[in-house]
Design a protein around this motif. Structure first.
Motif, PDB file in Angstrom:
ATOM      1  N   VAL A 216      13.027  25.357 -31.426  1.00  0.00           N
ATOM      2  CA  VAL A 216      13.818  24.954 -29.862  1.00  0.00           C
ATOM      3  C   VAL A 216      12.783  24.223 -29.289  1.00  0.00           C
ATOM      4  CG1 VAL A 216      14.525  26.027 -27.900  1.00  0.00           C
ATOM      5  CG2 VAL A 216      15.240  27.128 -30.045  1.00  0.00           C
ATOM      6  N   ARG A 217      11.571  24.491 -28.944  1.00  0.00           N
ATOM      7  CA  ARG A 217      10.438  23.866 -28.106  1.00  0.00           C
ATOM      8  C   ARG A 217      10.624  22.399 -28.449  1.00  0.00           C
ATOM      9  NH1 ARG A 217       4.436  26.177 -27.575  1.00  0.00           N
ATOM     10  NH2 ARG A 217       4.537  26.017 -29.682  1.00  0.00           N
ATOM     11  N   GLU A 218      10.355  22.158 -29.814  1.00  0.00           N
ATOM     12  CA  GLU A 218      10.163  20.588 -30.630  1.00  0.00           C
ATOM     13  C   GLU A 218      11.447  20.108 -30.119  1.00  0.00           C
ATOM     14  OE1 GLU A 218       9.941  21.261 -34.851  1.00  0.00           O
ATOM     15  OE2 GLU A 218       7.894  22.425 -34.719  1.00  0.00           O
ATOM     16  N   ASN A 219      12.700  20.577 -30.247  1.00  0.00           N
ATOM     17  CA  ASN A 219      13.797  19.937 -29.826  1.00  0.00           C
ATOM     18  C   ASN A 219      13.876  19.619 -28.596  1.00  0.00           C
ATOM     19  OD1 ASN A 219      14.663  19.456 -32.639  1.00  0.00           O
ATOM     20  ND2 ASN A 219      15.609  21.331 -32.666  1.00  0.00           N
ATOM     21  N   LEU A 220      13.462  20.412 -27.780  1.00  0.00           N
ATOM     22  CA  LEU A 220      13.490  20.283 -26.267  1.00  0.00           C
ATOM     23  C   LEU A 220      12.650  19.043 -25.925  1.00  0.00           C
ATOM     24  CD1 LEU A 220      12.850  23.819 -24.792  1.00  0.00           C
ATOM     25  CD2 LEU A 220      14.859  22.263 -24.397  1.00  0.00           C
ATOM     26  N   ARG A 221      11.549  18.659 -26.619  1.00  0.00           N
ATOM     27  CA  ARG A 221      10.821  17.630 -26.379  1.00  0.00           C
ATOM     28  C   ARG A 221      11.495  16.306 -26.773  1.00  0.00           C
ATOM     29  NH1 ARG A 221       6.261  20.964 -27.894  1.00  0.00           N
ATOM     30  NH2 ARG A 221       4.888  21.253 -25.958  1.00  0.00           N
ATOM     31  N   ARG A 222      12.286  16.529 -27.990  1.00  0.00           N
ATOM     32  CA  ARG A 222      12.832  15.574 -28.770  1.00  0.00           C
ATOM     33  C   ARG A 222      14.078  14.951 -28.229  1.00  0.00           C
ATOM     34  NH1 ARG A 222      12.585  17.379 -33.539  1.00  0.00           N
ATOM     35  NH2 ARG A 222      10.749  16.370 -34.251  1.00  0.00           N
ATOM     36  N   TYR A 223      14.871  16.052 -27.669  1.00  0.00           N
ATOM     37  CA  TYR A 223      16.349  15.671 -27.240  1.00  0.00           C
ATOM     38  C   TYR A 223      16.605  16.233 -25.859  1.00  0.00           C
ATOM     39  CZ  TYR A 223      17.167  15.612 -32.280  1.00  0.00           C
ATOM     40  OH  TYR A 223      16.945  15.186 -33.509  1.00  0.00           O
ATOM     41  N   LYS A 224      15.890  15.599 -24.899  1.00  0.00           N
ATOM     42  CA  LYS A 224      15.811  16.036 -23.484  1.00  0.00           C
ATOM     43  C   LYS A 224      17.009  15.764 -22.597  1.00  0.00           C
ATOM     44  CE  LYS A 224      12.485  13.065 -22.052  1.00  0.00           C
ATOM     45  NZ  LYS A 224      11.378  12.398 -21.258  1.00  0.00           N
ATOM     46  N   GLN A 225      17.852  15.250 -23.268  1.00  0.00           N
ATOM     47  CA  GLN A 225      19.337  15.088 -22.707  1.00  0.00           C
ATOM     48  C   GLN A 225      20.441  15.848 -23.070  1.00  0.00           C
ATOM     49  OE1 GLN A 225      19.373  13.709 -19.534  1.00  0.00           O
ATOM     50  NE2 GLN A 225      17.354  13.005 -19.870  1.00  0.00           N
ATOM     51  N   MET A 226      20.008  16.499 -24.291  1.00  0.00           N
ATOM     52  CA  MET A 226      21.112  17.323 -24.972  1.00  0.00           C
ATOM     53  C   MET A 226      21.450  18.625 -24.489  1.00  0.00           C
ATOM     54  SD  MET A 226      20.997  18.930 -28.896  1.00  0.00           S
ATOM     55  CE  MET A 226      20.750  17.303 -29.828  1.00  0.00           C
ATOM     56  N   GLY A 295      18.185  29.806 -19.351  1.00  0.00           N
ATOM     57  CA  GLY A 295      17.896  28.322 -19.270  1.00  0.00           C
ATOM     58  C   GLY A 295      16.235  28.091 -19.627  1.00  0.00           C
ATOM     59  N   VAL A 296      15.920  26.897 -19.729  1.00  0.00           N
ATOM     60  CA  VAL A 296      14.457  26.527 -20.020  1.00  0.00           C
ATOM     61  C   VAL A 296      13.950  25.402 -19.084  1.00  0.00           C
ATOM     62  CG1 VAL A 296      14.559  27.567 -22.411  1.00  0.00           C
ATOM     63  CG2 VAL A 296      15.183  25.337 -22.179  1.00  0.00           C
ATOM     64  N   LYS A 297      12.926  25.320 -19.258  1.00  0.00           N
ATOM     65  CA  LYS A 297      12.124  23.995 -18.456  1.00  0.00           C
ATOM     66  C   LYS A 297      12.474  22.833 -19.430  1.00  0.00           C
ATOM     67  CE  LYS A 297       7.964  23.346 -18.755  1.00  0.00           C
ATOM     68  NZ  LYS A 297       6.288  23.226 -18.867  1.00  0.00           N
ATOM     69  N   ARG A 298      12.880  21.643 -18.758  1.00  0.00           N
ATOM     70  CA  ARG A 298      13.598  20.424 -19.381  1.00  0.00           C
ATOM     71  C   ARG A 298      12.626  19.395 -18.979  1.00  0.00           C
ATOM     72  NH1 ARG A 298      18.378  21.377 -22.276  1.00  0.00           N
ATOM     73  NH2 ARG A 298      17.699  19.283 -23.315  1.00  0.00           N
ATOM     74  N   ASP A 299      11.645  19.520 -18.010  1.00  0.00           N
ATOM     75  CA  ASP A 299      10.845  18.434 -17.695  1.00  0.00           C
ATOM     76  C   ASP A 299       9.548  18.137 -18.452  1.00  0.00           C
ATOM     77  OD1 ASP A 299       9.678  20.919 -16.887  1.00  0.00           O
ATOM     78  OD2 ASP A 299       8.420  19.879 -15.258  1.00  0.00           O
ATOM     79  N   TRP A 300       9.791  17.878 -20.122  1.00  0.00           N
ATOM     80  CA  TRP A 300       8.915  17.741 -21.200  1.00  0.00           C
ATOM     81  C   TRP A 300       8.434  16.374 -20.938  1.00  0.00           C
ATOM     82  CZ3 TRP A 300       7.707  22.019 -23.409  1.00  0.00           C
ATOM     83  CH2 TRP A 300       8.429  22.918 -23.449  1.00  0.00           C
ATOM     84  N   SER A 301       7.137  16.002 -21.171  1.00  0.00           N
ATOM     85  CA  SER A 301       6.286  14.821 -21.072  1.00  0.00           C
ATOM     86  C   SER A 301       6.909  13.650 -22.092  1.00  0.00           C
ATOM     87  CB  SER A 301       4.818  14.958 -21.031  1.00  0.00           C
ATOM     88  OG  SER A 301       4.344  15.738 -22.059  1.00  0.00           O
ATOM     89  N   THR A 302       7.274  14.235 -23.305  1.00  0.00           N
ATOM     90  CA  THR A 302       7.565  13.177 -24.241  1.00  0.00           C
ATOM     91  C   THR A 302       8.822  12.272 -24.053  1.00  0.00           C
ATOM     92  OG1 THR A 302       8.594  14.732 -25.425  1.00  0.00           O
ATOM     93  CG2 THR A 302       6.246  14.317 -26.112  1.00  0.00           C
ATOM     94  N   GLU A 303       9.061  11.221 -24.570  1.00  0.00           N
ATOM     95  CA  GLU A 303      10.214  10.485 -24.363  1.00  0.00           C
ATOM     96  C   GLU A 303      11.374  10.892 -25.289  1.00  0.00           C
ATOM     97  OE1 GLU A 303       9.241   6.415 -24.957  1.00  0.00           O
ATOM     98  OE2 GLU A 303       7.890   6.550 -23.205  1.00  0.00           O
ATOM     99  N   ASP A 304      12.536  10.386 -24.874  1.00  0.00           N
ATOM    100  CA  ASP A 304      13.863  10.631 -25.815  1.00  0.00           C
ATOM    101  C   ASP A 304      13.777   9.809 -27.025  1.00  0.00           C
ATOM    102  OD1 ASP A 304      15.160  10.867 -22.613  1.00  0.00           O
ATOM    103  OD2 ASP A 304      15.551  12.486 -24.272  1.00  0.00           O
ATOM    104  N   PRO A 306      16.072   8.361 -30.221  1.00  0.00           N
ATOM    105  CA  PRO A 306      17.499   7.802 -30.257  1.00  0.00           C
ATOM    106  C   PRO A 306      18.322   8.909 -31.164  1.00  0.00           C
ATOM    107  CG  PRO A 306      16.031   6.108 -31.056  1.00  0.00           C
ATOM    108  CD  PRO A 306      15.214   7.223 -30.690  1.00  0.00           C
ATOM    109  N   GLY A 307      19.616   8.943 -30.704  1.00  0.00           N
ATOM    110  CA  GLY A 307      20.392  10.148 -31.199  1.00  0.00           C
ATOM    111  C   GLY A 307      20.531  11.392 -30.565  1.00  0.00           C
ATOM    112  N   ALA A 308      19.466  11.409 -29.626  1.00  0.00           N
ATOM    113  CA  ALA A 308      19.881  12.732 -28.674  1.00  0.00           C
ATOM    114  C   ALA A 308      21.139  12.519 -27.882  1.00  0.00           C
ATOM    115  CB  ALA A 308      18.651  12.849 -27.506  1.00  0.00           C
ATOM    116  N   GLY A 309      21.810  13.753 -27.893  1.00  0.00           N
ATOM    117  CA  GLY A 309      22.915  13.482 -26.953  1.00  0.00           C
ATOM    118  C   GLY A 309      23.622  14.957 -27.221  1.00  0.00           C
ATOM    119  N   PRO A 310      24.956  14.886 -26.513  1.00  0.00           N
ATOM    120  CA  PRO A 310      25.733  16.282 -26.690  1.00  0.00           C
ATOM    121  C   PRO A 310      26.274  16.570 -27.893  1.00  0.00           C
ATOM    122  CG  PRO A 310      27.056  14.330 -25.584  1.00  0.00           C
ATOM    123  CD  PRO A 310      25.799  14.065 -25.835  1.00  0.00           C
TER     124      PRO A 310
END
Length: 320
Positions: A216-226, A295-304, A306-310
């Protein structure tokens, strides 16, 4: 050919039914608490105090004869049961008035009575636990479980965020409560080995939960808008193969121990089997569902990436 329990790219919507799982778990925990107060636990000599004598008879043991012989001694509650080999018998005698010498005198009386009823009986093991020691063991056992859960709270809080920590602890309390509840229901003997099993269950459930939370933590960094619900589903699906493979291989070994290990470790293995099942369940439907609601913190420093989304977009996360 590599064995696969779960096909690649599964998209099971676990969170859609999480509400049902949470309601079922709350109901089960309440039922477990009610069972504990209504029926109590079948405490073994470790917690009640008393004397346990393990004997082996020359031929298949006649429990009726042994019960009659020990019952005539007037020692109160005497339990006689077969375990393992048909010749093996376990005799449990409640704590008698007096000190340690009086308890050992009871051992001699029981051995004489059984030897007279069934000659050539071999007495292989004797355990005597006083009431003071047994009371201390109850307190220390409960303290050990409480400290383990508190340590988990601190560890997860430091490694992740407080929402993750709370989810993991709720899952652990759920697992321990249901295990105690099922022991109240089936009235298997509850002794020190069950405390060891509960602590092992805490460790196993924590490990399972941390694997999911790491993803979950890895994916929070990878897909910030999901959306979080889709991200949790993605993370659970990505770790599903590892979770099921670990649980299945552990269960195979434990079931073999339960069937062939004998009466002495049957309670321990039963607790472990039950704990593996509820621990695997709680990692998904309790820990992850709690995270979804907090809920969790979403202000991760890494960038989005491609492919992130709902839901319905291309999930390209790491695979197990």
């Amino acid at each position: 050919m590599r064995l696969k329990l779960v096909p690649d790219g599964t998209k099971i919507d676990f969170m859609r039914v999480s509400r049902i799982g949470v309601i079922a778990s709350i109901t089960a925990v309440i039922a477990s608490i009610a069972l504990f107060f209504a029926m109590g636990l079948n405490f073994g000599i470790d917690f009640r105090g008393g004397t346990m004598i393990e004997a082996r008879t020359p031929q298949a043991a006649d429990l009726g004869i042994i019960r009659q012989a020990t019952g005539e001694l007037g020692l109160g509650d005497v339990a006689v049961q077969e375990f393992g080999d048909p010749r093996d018998v376990l005799i449990r005698v409640e704590t008698q008035p007096g000190d340690g010498d009086d308890q050992m005198a009871v051992v001699g009386l029981v051995q004489e009575a059984v030897s007279a009823a069934i000659p050539d009986t071999e007495f292989r093991r004797v355990e005597v636990v006083g009431p003071k020691v047994s009371g201390e063991l109850v307190v220390e056992g409960a303290l050990a479980i409480g400290l383990a859960v508190f340590a988990v709270l601190v560890y997860i809080w430091l490694r992740f965020e407080w929402q993750f920590s709370l989810g993991a602890v709720i899952a652990l309390v759920h697992d321990v409560a249901l295990t105690i509840g099922v022991f109240s229901l089936v009235q298997l003997e509850f002794n020190l080995s069950i405390i060891a099993a509960l602590l092992t269950i805490v460790g196993y459930s924590l490990n399972d939960t941390v694997v999911v939370f790491d993803r979950v933590r890895e994916n929070l960094r990878r897909y910030k808008q999901m959306p979080l619900i889709d991200l949790l589903n993605l993370s659970i699906n990505e770790t599903l193969s590892r979770t099921l493979m670990t649980s299945l291989t552990t269960l195979i070994a434990l079931i073999a121990l339960y069937v062939f290990g004998g009466e002495v470790i049957r309670g321990f293995t039963f607790a472990m089997i039950w704990g593996i099942v509820v621990g695997t369940y709680s990692s998904v439907f309790i820990a992850a569902a709690t995270l979804l609601r907090l809920g969790v913190k979403r202000d991760w420093s890494t960038e989005d990436k491609p492919g992130a989304g709902p839901s319905g977009t291309n999930f390209s996360g790491a695979q197990v």
